[in-house]
Design a protein around this motif. Structure first.
Motif, PDB file in Angstrom:
ATOM      1  N   THR A 277       0.854  -1.170   0.000  1.00 42.19           N
ATOM      2  CA  THR A 277       0.000   0.000   0.000  1.00 42.19           C
ATOM      3  C   THR A 277       0.894   1.226   0.000  1.00 42.19           C
TER       4      THR A 277
ATOM      5  N   SER B 188       1.020   5.423   0.093  1.00 42.95           N
ATOM      6  CA  SER B 188       0.174   6.548   0.484  1.00 42.95           C
ATOM      7  C   SER B 188       0.990   7.829   0.543  1.00 42.95           C
TER       8      SER B 188
ATOM      9  N   ARG C  69      -4.185   7.001  -1.344  1.00 40.57           N
ATOM     10  CA  ARG C  69      -3.590   5.692  -1.068  1.00 40.57           C
ATOM     11  C   ARG C  69      -3.862   4.765  -2.241  1.00 40.57           C
ATOM     12  N   GLY C  70      -2.812   4.130  -2.731  1.00 43.12           N
ATOM     13  CA  GLY C  70      -2.929   3.111  -3.762  1.00 43.12           C
ATOM     14  C   GLY C  70      -2.762   1.745  -3.123  1.00 43.12           C
TER      15      GLY C  70
ATOM     16  N   PHE D 177      -2.087  -1.011  -8.039  1.00 38.22           N
ATOM     17  CA  PHE D 177      -3.139  -0.059  -7.688  1.00 38.22           C
ATOM     18  C   PHE D 177      -4.526  -0.547  -8.114  1.00 38.22           C
TER      19      PHE D 177
ATOM     20  N   SER E 128      -7.957   2.086  -4.728  1.00 39.68           N
ATOM     21  CA  SER E 128      -7.383   3.335  -4.240  1.00 39.68           C
ATOM     22  C   SER E 128      -8.413   4.079  -3.412  1.00 39.68           C
TER      23      SER E 128
END
Length: 91
Positions: free
Chosen positions: A44, A46, A68-69, A74, A77
């Motif tokens: 993750t 961010s 945030r991905g 991804f 999100s």
């Protein structure tokens, strides 16, 4: 080398958070975190940024964005937009 067995964990934290290092104020904050064991690792990414603009000596407007991905490619999100007005008390 043997692998460690999968573990689950849960944490709760609370306390005072300083607005900045100048001592301008504090706010009560809290956090909850849960880790569920998995054989895979999901990343993750961010980031956050914000700005405050003084309209006068006592009034400011502010904005902040957090993104945030989820996972390396991804596949998910999230984004948060925050805006507000601050009013300084006293002189």
């Amino acid at each position: 080398m043997a692998q460690n067995a999968a573990q689950h964990s849960f944490a709760v934290a609370t306390g005072l958070m300083d607005f900045d290092l100048s001592g301008t104020g504090q706010a009560w904050s809290g956090a909850v975190r849960a880790n569920l064991a998995s054989n895979e690792t999901d990343f993750t990414w961010s980031g956050a940024g914000g700005v405050r603009v003084d309209v006068s000596s006592r009034v400011s407007i502010l904005g902040e964005m957090r993104v945030r991905g989820i996972e390396v490619d991804f596949t998910g999100s999230t984004a948060e937009w925050v805006g507000g007005v601050t009013w300084r008390l006293g002189t």
